[in-house]
Design an enzyme around this catalytic site. Structure first.
Site, short mmCIF file in Angstrom:
data_model
loop_
_atom_site.label_atom_id
_atom_site.label_comp_id
_atom_site.label_asym_id
_atom_site.label_seq_id
_atom_site.Cartn_x
_atom_site.Cartn_y
_atom_site.Cartn_z
N HIS A 312 1.10 -1.16 -0.12
CA HIS A 312 -0.12 -0.11 -0.02
C HIS A 312 0.90 1.16 -0.07
O HIS A 312 1.83 1.17 0.51
CB HIS A 312 -0.91 0.00 1.01
CG HIS A 312 -2.29 0.86 1.03
ND1 HIS A 312 -2.08 2.36 1.43
CD2 HIS A 312 -3.19 0.65 0.76
CE1 HIS A 312 -3.17 2.75 1.24
NE2 HIS A 312 -3.97 1.84 0.93
N ASP A 369 -8.21 -5.47 0.21
CA ASP A 369 -8.41 -6.39 -0.84
C ASP A 369 -8.12 -7.79 -0.80
O ASP A 369 -8.54 -8.63 -1.52
CB ASP A 369 -7.86 -5.93 -2.35
CG ASP A 369 -8.31 -4.49 -2.65
OD1 ASP A 369 -9.89 -4.38 -2.50
OD2 ASP A 369 -7.48 -3.66 -3.01
N1 ACO Z 1 4.06 -7.60 -4.68
C1 ACO Z 1 5.53 -8.00 -4.84
N2 ACO Z 1 6.25 -6.41 -4.78
C2 ACO Z 1 5.66 -5.53 -4.70
C3 ACO Z 1 4.33 -5.40 -4.20
C4 ACO Z 1 3.39 -6.51 -4.26
N3 ACO Z 1 1.99 -6.53 -4.23
N4 ACO Z 1 3.98 -3.92 -3.90
C5 ACO Z 1 5.13 -3.44 -4.05
N5 ACO Z 1 5.86 -4.19 -4.38
C6 ACO Z 1 7.30 -3.87 -4.33
C7 ACO Z 1 7.76 -2.96 -5.69
O1 ACO Z 1 8.25 -3.73 -6.81
C8 ACO Z 1 8.75 -2.00 -5.12
O2 ACO Z 1 9.97 -2.84 -5.30
P1 ACO Z 1 11.48 -2.07 -5.47
O3 ACO Z 1 11.45 -1.03 -4.34
O4 ACO Z 1 12.52 -3.23 -5.24
O5 ACO Z 1 11.45 -1.46 -6.96
C9 ACO Z 1 8.36 -1.75 -3.73
O6 ACO Z 1 7.56 -2.93 -3.18
C10 ACO Z 1 7.72 -0.52 -3.65
O7 ACO Z 1 6.34 -0.51 -4.45
P2 ACO Z 1 5.89 0.63 -5.31
O8 ACO Z 1 5.13 -0.03 -6.56
O9 ACO Z 1 6.82 1.63 -5.37
O10 ACO Z 1 4.69 0.98 -4.19
P3 ACO Z 1 3.63 2.02 -4.48
O11 ACO Z 1 3.51 2.78 -3.30
O12 ACO Z 1 3.88 2.92 -5.60
O13 ACO Z 1 2.29 0.83 -4.75
C11 ACO Z 1 0.58 -0.47 -4.72
C12 ACO Z 1 1.27 0.58 -4.11
C13 ACO Z 1 0.32 0.04 -5.75
C14 ACO Z 1 -0.57 -0.91 -3.76
C15 ACO Z 1 1.65 -1.75 -4.87
O14 ACO Z 1 1.84 -2.29 -3.53
C16 ACO Z 1 0.85 -2.81 -5.57
O15 ACO Z 1 0.88 -2.85 -6.88
N6 ACO Z 1 0.06 -3.78 -4.79
C17 ACO Z 1 -0.60 -4.97 -5.32
C18 ACO Z 1 -1.99 -4.62 -6.05
C19 ACO Z 1 -2.92 -4.07 -4.75
O16 ACO Z 1 -3.18 -4.93 -4.03
N7 ACO Z 1 -3.45 -3.13 -5.04
C20 ACO Z 1 -4.49 -2.69 -3.96
C21 ACO Z 1 -4.07 -1.53 -3.11
S1 ACO Z 1 -5.19 -0.94 -1.77
C22 ACO Z 1 -6.30 -0.02 -2.75
O17 ACO Z 1 -6.08 0.71 -3.55
C23 ACO Z 1 -7.59 -0.43 -2.19
#
Ligand code: ACO
Length: 437
Positions: A312, A369
């Site tokens: 998140h 979720d």
């Molecule tokens: N699985 C694997 N790796 C992940 C995940 C995940 N679910 N989420 C983040 N990471 C990793 C990224 O690859 C990144 O790694 P790095 O630092 O080596 O490059 C690091 O964690 C940070 O991730 P970001 O994408 O920069 O985080 P951001 O804050 O932009 O994204 C998000 C947040 C979109 C929720 C992300 O965690 C994600 O895609 N999660 C899966 C989708 C999801 O569950 N979305 C629902 C969110 S809650 C809502 O909107 C109601």
């Protein structure tokens, strides 16, 4: 703009040999920001913050989140208390109007929702125009926007005296639209809302009753759906809510702003994650993977996979909503005597991920979720309707954020800037003289 605890402090910025003072603003819970609204006029510079991870776009009185501590409060009240003691409609009132309703106010609010639950009869013809396999999120956003056409006053500039009815109409009819779009996708006759039913029961009735047979409303099922809505009711400046505010800032009407919010919510990185989680769990189940193969892929950037329902932007701790939903999931499945292998897979994934350094170092925890899809599945909600359920739940938050913008005398149209990195000055070449294929 008035902020509480405004400390007489400034931040100092040194740039090109000059020093600039920028005010520090402090929120109710001591969260701090640097007010850069005069930065460009003072220095000729803007700030760059790709993805807005460090950008405060507004002052808001609706929802407070402390992502480090895993705290979520609507109008100051912890989500845990509301989940235990309140209902979605009471919480909707709290979020939209800033206070828990008295019993008289609650009755008035409920009556208003009931009086406005029917779609204009001509709206039914719009449903006919969609192919039967249309995604219900596309139908939802189109139909919310179309609703405004039937109420011309909605298109007028914001008026506090008509807002109450418009808000009730949107909150009540979003549920009717959702149910109708589900029935249409299955080729089933439309079931009209029943005034005697409360909000969540009425949705289940419209989705699952038949003209000749009423759907049996099990109290635990109704309560579980109501809880899902309550837990989704607002979540400050996420992608869809910021979209609502963005559209509202141009003085677009409530329905246009909410329709835009639905589109913002749809993507799998946001509200669409509840559908994506279920699809992920189903794929793991089908492959007979114990989850470890998927976890390995989720850690490998080249795989293009992510552990959906994990991570998140704001929470760097367990999402408090996920905790409540996980508990509810266990209770509901036990009550309904359902043994869902997907729940076992989800729990296994969670245990493995929370011990894996990749997820631990990045502070990736289950979000709202991760378990909500398993509850929705147990309630008989089809997977393509999951994000629609999220949108219904989020409606009070969008309405409240719309209202904050509409009532703000200081509101300026949202208009971020950019740093241009395209070609420098270039000139038109007639087509005959252009090279390339
Ligand atoms: N699985 C694997 N790796 C992940 C995940 C995940 N679910 N989420 C983040 N990471 C990793 C990224 O690859 C990144 O790694 P790095 O630092 O080596 O490059 C690091 O964690 C940070 O991730 P970001 O994408 O920069 O985080 P951001 O804050 O932009 O994204 C998000 C947040 C979109 C929720 C992300 O965690 C994600 O895609 N999660 C899966 C989708 C999801 O569950 N979305 C629902 C969110 S809650 C809502 O909107 C109601």
């Amino acid at each position: 703009m008035e902020t509480s605890n405004t400390a007489p402090r400034t931040a100092r910025l040194e740039l090109d040999g000059k020093t600039y003072e920028l005010p520090v603003v402090v929120g109710t819970e001591n969260e701090r920001g640097i007010d850069i609204s005069s930065l460009r006029s003072q220095t000729g510079h803007i700030t760059m913050d790709d993805g807005y991870g460090n950008t405060g776009s507004c002052y808001s009185k609706i929802t407070f989140i402390d992502g480090e501590k895993g705290i979520l409060r609507y109008r100051g009240i912890p989500i845990e208390e509301l989940a235990e003691k309140s209902s979605f409609i009471e919480v909707a009132h709290l979020i939209i109007y800033g206070q828990l309703p008295s019993s008289k106010q609650l009755q008035r609010f409920s009556d208003l929702l009931t009086r406005n639950e029917m779609l204009h009869e001509d709206m039914k013809f719009h449903f006919e125009g969609f192919p039967s396999n249309a995604h219900p999120m596309a139908i939802l956003s189109s139909m919310i926007n179309a609703t405004a056409c039937f109420y011309p006053e909605t298109l007028e500039p914001y008026d506090a005296s008509t807002f109450e009815v418009e808000a009730a109409r949107l909150l009540s009819q979003v549920r009717t639209i959702a149910a109708f779009s589900y029935r249409k996708s299955r080729g089933l006759p439309i079931i009209y809302p029943k005034p005697a039913y409360k909000y969540s029961a009425n949705l289940l009735h419209m989705m699952f009753s038949e003209p000749y047979q009423e759907f049996e409303l099990i109290p635990e099922v109704v309560r579980a759906l109501d809880l899902i809505f309550l837990l989704h009711a607002d979540h400050e400046q996420n992608c869809s809510t910021s979209t609502v505010r963005m559209v509202a800032s141009s003085r677009a009407n409530l329905f246009a702003s909410a329709a835009a919010g639905v589109c913002g919510l749809w993507g799998p990185l946001h509200g669409g994650a509840n559908q994506a989680v279920l699809e992920m769990l189903q794929a793991i189940h089908k492959e007979g993977d114990d989850g470890s193969k998927f976890i390995a892929a989720a850690k490998d950037k080249k795989s293009g996979k992510r552990l959906m329902g994990f991570g998140h932007r704001v929470y760097k701790n367990y999402d408090p909503r996920a905790k409540i939903i996980k508990r509810q999931c266990d209770e509901l499945l036990a009550k309904l005597n359902i043994n869902d292998p997907l729940l076992d897979i989800a729990k296994r994934l969670e245990t493995v991920a929370l011990q894996d350094s990749y997820f631990v170092e990045r502070k990736l925890y289950p979000n709202v979720d991760f378990y909500s899809g398993i509850i929705l599945r147990a309630l008989g909600i089809p997977i393509e309707m999951f994000t629609v359920m999220f949108a219904i739940g989020r409606m009070p938050g969008w309405i409240a954020n719309y209202r904050e913008i509409a009532e703000s005398v200081e509101n300026r149209i949202y208009r971020p800037r950019q740093i241009y990195i395209g070609p420098p000055l270039n000139h038109y070449i007639p087509v005959k003289e252009r090279t390339g294929q």
